[in-house]
Design a protein around this motif. Structure first.
Motif, PDB file in Angstrom:
ATOM      1  N   LEU A 165      -8.194   3.561  32.832  1.00 50.04           N
ATOM      2  CA  LEU A 165      -8.485   4.891  31.918  1.00 50.04           C
ATOM      3  C   LEU A 165      -8.677   6.076  32.938  1.00 50.04           C
ATOM      4  O   LEU A 165      -8.237   7.149  32.794  1.00 50.04           O
ATOM      5  N   VAL A 166      -9.973   5.714  33.826  1.00 51.15           N
ATOM      6  CA  VAL A 166     -10.258   6.877  34.759  1.00 51.15           C
ATOM      7  C   VAL A 166      -9.092   6.803  35.843  1.00 51.15           C
ATOM      8  O   VAL A 166      -8.806   8.104  36.114  1.00 51.15           O
ATOM      9  N   GLU A 167      -8.390   5.969  36.383  1.00 47.71           N
ATOM     10  CA  GLU A 167      -7.139   6.181  37.302  1.00 47.71           C
ATOM     11  C   GLU A 167      -6.082   6.886  36.808  1.00 47.71           C
ATOM     12  O   GLU A 167      -5.899   7.940  37.291  1.00 47.71           O
ATOM     13  N   LYS A 168      -5.886   6.805  35.506  1.00 47.28           N
ATOM     14  CA  LYS A 168      -4.818   7.488  34.984  1.00 47.28           C
ATOM     15  C   LYS A 168      -5.102   8.868  34.715  1.00 47.28           C
ATOM     16  O   LYS A 168      -4.382  10.003  34.806  1.00 47.28           O
ATOM     17  N   ALA A 169      -6.457   9.062  34.184  1.00 46.51           N
ATOM     18  CA  ALA A 169      -6.827  10.650  34.095  1.00 46.51           C
ATOM     19  C   ALA A 169      -6.761  11.205  35.445  1.00 46.51           C
ATOM     20  O   ALA A 169      -6.384  12.566  35.449  1.00 46.51           O
ATOM     21  N   LEU A 170      -7.246  10.836  36.601  1.00 48.05           N
ATOM     22  CA  LEU A 170      -7.390  11.339  37.719  1.00 48.05           C
ATOM     23  C   LEU A 170      -5.960  11.567  38.343  1.00 48.05           C
ATOM     24  O   LEU A 170      -5.492  12.396  38.839  1.00 48.05           O
ATOM     25  N   ALA A 171      -4.992  10.617  37.988  1.00 51.24           N
ATOM     26  CA  ALA A 171      -3.499  10.735  38.489  1.00 51.24           C
ATOM     27  C   ALA A 171      -2.679  11.645  37.939  1.00 51.24           C
ATOM     28  O   ALA A 171      -1.977  12.486  38.506  1.00 51.24           O
ATOM     29  N   LEU A 183      -4.419  13.122  41.539  1.00 52.73           N
ATOM     30  CA  LEU A 183      -5.580  12.575  42.437  1.00 52.73           C
ATOM     31  C   LEU A 183      -5.355  10.974  42.490  1.00 52.73           C
ATOM     32  O   LEU A 183      -5.672  10.517  41.469  1.00 52.73           O
ATOM     33  N   THR A 184      -4.749  10.419  43.419  1.00 51.55           N
ATOM     34  CA  THR A 184      -3.984   9.098  43.560  1.00 51.55           C
ATOM     35  C   THR A 184      -4.759   8.388  44.679  1.00 51.55           C
ATOM     36  O   THR A 184      -5.154   9.096  45.714  1.00 51.55           O
ATOM     37  N   ALA A 219     -11.401  14.555  36.080  1.00 51.45           N
ATOM     38  CA  ALA A 219     -10.221  14.863  36.669  1.00 51.45           C
ATOM     39  C   ALA A 219     -10.000  16.158  36.993  1.00 51.45           C
ATOM     40  O   ALA A 219      -9.659  16.703  38.101  1.00 51.45           O
ATOM     41  N   ARG A 220     -10.096  17.010  35.852  1.00 54.58           N
ATOM     42  CA  ARG A 220      -9.902  18.735  36.011  1.00 54.58           C
ATOM     43  C   ARG A 220     -11.048  18.903  37.223  1.00 54.58           C
ATOM     44  O   ARG A 220     -10.502  19.809  38.051  1.00 54.58           O
ATOM     45  N   ASP A 221     -12.224  18.689  37.028  1.00 51.71           N
ATOM     46  CA  ASP A 221     -13.506  19.028  37.882  1.00 51.71           C
ATOM     47  C   ASP A 221     -13.200  18.654  39.188  1.00 51.71           C
ATOM     48  O   ASP A 221     -13.303  19.457  40.426  1.00 51.71           O
ATOM     49  N   LEU A 222     -12.597  17.520  39.357  1.00 56.53           N
ATOM     50  CA  LEU A 222     -12.491  17.020  40.799  1.00 56.53           C
ATOM     51  C   LEU A 222     -11.238  17.591  41.547  1.00 56.53           C
ATOM     52  O   LEU A 222     -11.235  17.748  42.645  1.00 56.53           O
ATOM     53  N   ARG A 223     -10.214  17.938  40.604  1.00 57.71           N
ATOM     54  CA  ARG A 223      -9.241  18.466  41.240  1.00 57.71           C
ATOM     55  C   ARG A 223      -9.439  19.924  41.754  1.00 57.71           C
ATOM     56  O   ARG A 223      -8.857  20.388  42.822  1.00 57.71           O
TER      57      ARG A 223
END
Length: 429
Positions: free
Chosen positions: A102-108, A112-113, A392-396
């Motif tokens: 769930l976390v990986e896909k949101a970041l991807a 963010l991969t 994911a948005r904030d990390l981007r």
């Protein structure tokens, strides 16, 4: 284009993955997507097609034709009807893998991969110390529990393997109490929080109503009989303490904090301790740390009590929580301020005073604060989130500003649900 299936049509399909709500996802030869509750990737299942749902169709699970090795018996007799859990039929390792995905896909989805992911931390059953239950008052009886799956009815909860024993034990007593509270009207919610000194119970009727004298006396007697630390009544946005026998106290890194009425608290002690440990590792030897969206200090005090005793500036939007934090911080190198960080984030100039920043926002995330952080000179950032999409948005934003993600750790505090939290540790490149 492949024709859509008919409603109530029965099909055999193979589940390929779990969706964001914990339902299995299957796709037929024509590209139609089906969301199959209580199924597991790799299973062939018999389904009945229901209503259109997003880009696919909701279904009823009729039979498991080829079960997965990851399938197990659900530990709760309410599973399947109760809307609180979606994954009791899945083994723990498979759930942990799902939460990581769930976390990986949101970041991807934000590009963010290839990030370093830790194994998810998992909270055991019977550890949930905060819960919001629904109350439905019927003629001559009351129902207390969680909403039913995909429905508005309230499931009359007889047991719950997720909740702490103290909260689970209170449910039948609350059912009887609700009968004696006409101010609840047709019902409402009750939020129960377990502190180190006992339970806080907050009633929130669906319609604003004041308690009568008789009802107040009933709640006082209930608090005495059940040894409840505090009872409050929420009406028109105001939380009124009705019975306050003692403070609702919790300890953060050995620092006792008296919680204001209705305060936020991490769902489990195990999860809180794990997140605090990750934050301590993330800030490292930083001398000046800002803890944003700090609440009552669940991360402030673990940082402030590091061996090198950094200076910590804690910020939150609620006066009551900052007041509690300030009172608990006596003797520590902690200052605190009230500020709506969504509307008034710390500026670049303010941020540049700190070696490390921690932020743990609500589900909406910290976009405004991430924008100024991305322009700052802060060396280390620890992002804590209960929403992988806004994380994911904030990390981007931060990565685009020159930060590098060193570590991502999923944290599963909502046992058997489809929810997951995460901690990301970043450094200035």
């Amino acid at each position: 284009m492949s024709p859509s299936p008919r409603k109530n049509q029965e099909l055999s399909v193979t589940v390929t993955q779990l969706g964001a709500r914990g339902d299995g996802l299957a796709v037929d030869d024509g590209g139609n997507r089906y969301y199959v509750p209580f199924s597991i990737p790799g299973e062939t299942v018999r389904i009945r097609v229901g209503q259109k749902r997003g880009d696919g169709f909701a279904t009823d699970l009729l039979a498991i034709e080829s079960p997965s090795a990851e399938r197990r018996d659900a530990p709760c007799p309410h599973f399947g009807r109760c809307g609180g859990c979606a994954l009791q039929h899945v083994t723990d390792p498979a759930i942990a893998d799902f939460k990581r995905q769930l976390v990986e896909k949101a970041l991807a989805r934000k590009g963010l991969t290839d990030l370093p992911f830790d194994t998810p931390m998992t909270t055991p059953p019977a550890a949930r110390r905060r819960a919001r239950l629904a109350i439905l008052r019927l003629k001559g009886r009351s129902v207390v529990g969680f909403n039913e799956r995909m429905g508005k009815m309230v499931l009359d909860l007889k047991q719950c393997p997720v909740l702490s024993p103290a909260i689970e034990k209170l449910i039948p007593v609350l059912r009887n109490l609700a009968n004696d509270l006409p101010a609840l009207g047709k019902g409402g919610d009750v939020q129960i929080t377990e502190g180190d000194t006992g339970l806080e119970v907050v009633f929130a009727p669906t319609r604003n109503a004041d308690l009568s004298l008789e009802e107040r006396e009933r709640l006082l007697a209930f608090a005495e009989a059940e040894d409840i630390a505090r009872i409050a009544w929420e009406s028109d946005g105001y939380l009124e303490p009705v019975a306050g026998r003692r403070a609702v106290r919790v300890s953060f890194a050995g620092v006792p904090v008296d919680l204001p009425v209705g305060s936020f608290l991490q769902p489990s002690r195990d999860g809180e301790t794990h997140i605090a440990g990750l934050v301590r590792d993330g800030v490292g030897d930083a001398q000046r740390v800002a803890d944003l969206y700090c609440g009552c200090g669940s991360l402030t005090f673990p940082v402030a009590t590091l061996p090198h005793q950094p200076i910590v500036f804690a910020v939150d939007g609620l006066d009551s929580q900052i007041g509690a934090l300030r009172r608990a911080a006596a003797g520590l190198r902690v200052t605190a301020g009230v500020r709506d960080l969504a509307k008034d984030p710390l500026s670049v100039q303010e941020l540049n005073k700190f070696d490390a920043v921690v932020f743990d926002p609500p589900r909406a995330g910290a976009a405004s604060q991430a924008e100024t952080l991305a322009q700052s000179e802060v060396k280390r950032i620890v992002a804590v989130s209960c929403n992988p999409s806004t994380l994911a948005r904030d990390l981007r934003i931060l990565v685009d500003g020159g930060y590098v993600i060193d570590r991502v750790v999923p944290v599963d505090q909502f046992t058997w649900s489809a929810h997951v939290e995460a901690v990301a540790i970043l450094r200035r490149a």
